[in-house]
Design a protein around this motif. Structure first.
Motif, mmCIF file in Angstrom:
data_model
loop_
_atom_site.group_PDB
_atom_site.id
_atom_site.type_symbol
_atom_site.label_atom_id
_atom_site.label_comp_id
_atom_site.label_asym_id
_atom_site.label_seq_id
_atom_site.Cartn_x
_atom_site.Cartn_y
_atom_site.Cartn_z
ATOM 1 N N VAL A 46 0.765 -1.138 0.015
ATOM 2 C CA VAL A 46 0.153 0.013 -0.059
ATOM 3 C C VAL A 46 0.752 1.138 -0.118
ATOM 4 C CG1 VAL A 46 -1.705 1.353 1.270
ATOM 5 C CG2 VAL A 46 -1.747 -1.237 1.049
ATOM 6 N N VAL A 47 0.860 2.073 -1.023
ATOM 7 C CA VAL A 47 1.574 3.261 -1.063
ATOM 8 C C VAL A 47 0.638 4.350 -1.430
ATOM 9 C CG1 VAL A 47 3.603 2.072 -2.117
ATOM 10 C CG2 VAL A 47 2.103 2.870 -3.473
ATOM 11 N N THR A 48 1.177 5.654 -1.268
ATOM 12 C CA THR A 48 0.221 6.932 -1.580
ATOM 13 C C THR A 48 1.458 7.814 -2.253
ATOM 14 O OG1 THR A 48 -0.808 8.586 -0.677
ATOM 15 C CG2 THR A 48 1.000 7.883 0.482
ATOM 16 N N GLY A 49 0.641 8.644 -3.135
ATOM 17 C CA GLY A 49 1.366 9.299 -4.363
ATOM 18 C C GLY A 49 0.474 10.456 -5.030
ATOM 19 N N LYS A 50 0.990 11.104 -5.926
ATOM 20 C CA LYS A 50 0.391 11.782 -6.819
ATOM 21 C C LYS A 50 0.320 11.238 -8.422
ATOM 22 C CE LYS A 50 2.064 15.717 -8.900
ATOM 23 N NZ LYS A 50 2.510 17.031 -9.061
ATOM 24 N N VAL A 51 -0.817 11.202 -8.779
ATOM 25 C CA VAL A 51 -1.012 10.587 -10.329
ATOM 26 C C VAL A 51 -0.394 11.404 -11.472
ATOM 27 C CG1 VAL A 51 -2.753 9.901 -11.841
ATOM 28 C CG2 VAL A 51 -3.219 9.266 -9.423
ATOM 29 N N THR A 52 0.258 10.968 -12.240
ATOM 30 C CA THR A 52 0.881 11.660 -13.357
ATOM 31 C C THR A 52 0.571 10.780 -14.725
ATOM 32 O OG1 THR A 52 3.073 11.250 -13.222
ATOM 33 C CG2 THR A 52 2.453 13.257 -11.975
ATOM 34 N N GLU A 96 -3.378 -0.011 -3.454
ATOM 35 C CA GLU A 96 -3.141 -1.143 -2.904
ATOM 36 C C GLU A 96 -3.168 -2.198 -3.937
ATOM 37 O OE1 GLU A 96 -5.213 -4.434 0.077
ATOM 38 O OE2 GLU A 96 -6.345 -2.770 -0.623
ATOM 39 N N GLY A 97 -2.000 -3.080 -3.912
ATOM 40 C CA GLY A 97 -1.610 -3.773 -5.017
ATOM 41 C C GLY A 97 -0.576 -4.869 -4.712
ATOM 42 N N VAL A 98 -0.211 -5.683 -5.906
ATOM 43 C CA VAL A 98 0.785 -6.352 -5.862
ATOM 44 C C VAL A 98 2.023 -5.647 -6.765
ATOM 45 C CG1 VAL A 98 1.698 -8.459 -6.352
ATOM 46 C CG2 VAL A 98 -0.502 -8.373 -5.769
ATOM 47 N N PHE A 99 3.165 -5.618 -5.807
ATOM 48 C CA PHE A 99 4.447 -4.787 -6.488
ATOM 49 C C PHE A 99 5.220 -6.157 -7.385
ATOM 50 C CE2 PHE A 99 8.671 -3.870 -5.994
ATOM 51 C CZ PHE A 99 9.162 -2.720 -6.864
ATOM 52 N N SER A 100 5.730 -5.641 -8.360
ATOM 53 C CA SER A 100 6.734 -6.592 -9.227
ATOM 54 C C SER A 100 7.904 -5.620 -9.273
ATOM 55 C CB SER A 100 6.153 -6.761 -10.532
ATOM 56 O OG SER A 100 4.892 -7.787 -10.305
ATOM 57 N N ARG A 101 8.975 -6.225 -9.235
ATOM 58 C CA ARG A 101 10.176 -5.502 -9.489
ATOM 59 C C ARG A 101 10.645 -5.514 -10.941
ATOM 60 N NH1 ARG A 101 15.602 -8.468 -9.249
ATOM 61 N NH2 ARG A 101 14.854 -10.460 -9.060
ATOM 62 N N LEU A 102 10.311 -6.462 -11.566
ATOM 63 C CA LEU A 102 10.292 -6.315 -13.155
ATOM 64 C C LEU A 102 9.331 -7.591 -13.647
ATOM 65 C CD1 LEU A 102 12.025 -9.198 -14.625
ATOM 66 C CD2 LEU A 102 13.919 -8.012 -13.367
ATOM 67 N N ARG A 103 8.861 -6.833 -14.610
ATOM 68 C CA ARG A 103 7.945 -7.822 -15.704
ATOM 69 C C ARG A 103 8.231 -7.775 -17.092
ATOM 70 N NH1 ARG A 103 3.170 -6.276 -18.320
ATOM 71 N NH2 ARG A 103 3.412 -4.214 -17.600
ATOM 72 N N GLN A 104 8.425 -8.906 -17.612
ATOM 73 C CA GLN A 104 8.600 -8.754 -19.196
ATOM 74 C C GLN A 104 7.394 -8.640 -20.131
ATOM 75 O OE1 GLN A 104 11.782 -11.156 -20.596
ATOM 76 N NE2 GLN A 104 11.637 -10.558 -22.575
ATOM 77 N N ALA A 105 7.151 -7.816 -20.784
ATOM 78 C CA ALA A 105 5.834 -7.667 -21.650
ATOM 79 C C ALA A 105 6.542 -7.621 -23.293
ATOM 80 C CB ALA A 105 5.276 -6.347 -21.200
ATOM 81 N N GLY A 106 6.321 -8.748 -23.654
ATOM 82 C CA GLY A 106 7.172 -8.995 -25.171
ATOM 83 C C GLY A 106 8.589 -8.752 -25.102
ATOM 84 N N ARG A 107 9.054 -7.672 -25.572
ATOM 85 C CA ARG A 107 10.524 -7.357 -25.700
ATOM 86 C C ARG A 107 10.715 -6.393 -24.643
ATOM 87 N NH1 ARG A 107 12.378 -7.054 -31.998
ATOM 88 N NH2 ARG A 107 11.708 -9.447 -32.625
ATOM 89 N N THR A 108 9.831 -5.911 -24.007
ATOM 90 C CA THR A 108 9.998 -4.753 -23.249
ATOM 91 C C THR A 108 10.104 -5.231 -21.605
ATOM 92 O OG1 THR A 108 8.660 -3.342 -24.416
ATOM 93 C CG2 THR A 108 8.929 -2.520 -22.378
ATOM 94 N N ILE A 109 10.865 -4.835 -20.693
ATOM 95 C CA ILE A 109 10.890 -5.055 -19.353
ATOM 96 C C ILE A 109 10.367 -4.029 -18.772
ATOM 97 C CG2 ILE A 109 12.439 -5.509 -17.585
ATOM 98 C CD1 ILE A 109 14.076 -7.123 -19.395
ATOM 99 N N VAL A 110 9.279 -3.964 -17.882
ATOM 100 C CA VAL A 110 8.689 -2.897 -16.929
ATOM 101 C C VAL A 110 9.484 -3.360 -15.542
ATOM 102 C CG1 VAL A 110 6.809 -2.025 -16.116
ATOM 103 C CG2 VAL A 110 6.851 -2.994 -18.466
ATOM 104 N N TYR A 111 10.039 -2.119 -14.893
ATOM 105 C CA TYR A 111 10.616 -2.241 -13.757
ATOM 106 C C TYR A 111 9.586 -1.545 -12.682
ATOM 107 C CZ TYR A 111 14.952 -3.897 -15.670
ATOM 108 O OH TYR A 111 15.954 -4.604 -16.369
#
Length: 131
Positions: A46-52, A96-111
């Motif tokens: 659970v984290v808080t912040g500003k949406v951009t 509130e959600g599930v954190f992933s330090r990295l996820r591969q989406a096709g050829r892209t890695i999302v950190y």
């Protein structure tokens, strides 16, 4: 005077149903997630912040989805969620959600991404609880 995180945590405690029963770790700072991503990988957070940078999308099954960057003074995370977008640029939110330090989406890695289970704008919480 209480800090913003303390106030938000007090609001979460009073709302009870907002936070899932299995979540007991407390609210995290974005800096903590960025400093120790392996510790929180595939964990509920659970984290808080500003949406951009809100972006609308459709998942592979044709369902509506959206993503945005969640920022605070210490850093930025990517947030993705299914459903209709319920936040706007500049909103202060609790995610509130599930954190992933990295996820591969096709050829892209999302950190450093959170797959949101819940995104709540602070403006929609009971103002009497915030102070």
């Amino acid at each position: 005077m209480r800090t913003c995180s303390t106030l938000i945590f007090a609001v979460l405690l009073s709302l009870g149903s907002f936070v899932s029963a299995g979540w007991a770790g407390g609210m995290l700072e974005i800096a903590e997630l960025l400093a120790h991503p392996e510790q929180y990988d595939h964990q509920d957070v659970v984290v808080t912040g500003k949406v951009t940078n809100v972006q609308l999308a459709t998942n592979r099954q044709g369902q509506p989805a959206y993503g945005f960057l969640l920022q605070d003074q210490a850093g930025t995370l990517k947030v993705v969620s299914l459903g209709q977008v319920e936040v706007r640029e500049g909103d202060q939110v609790i995610v509130e959600g599930v954190f992933s330090r990295l996820r591969q989406a096709g050829r892209t890695i999302v950190y450093n991404e959170i797959k949101a289970l819940s995104v709540k704008p602070l403006s929609r919480l009971n103002p009497d609880l915030v102070g």
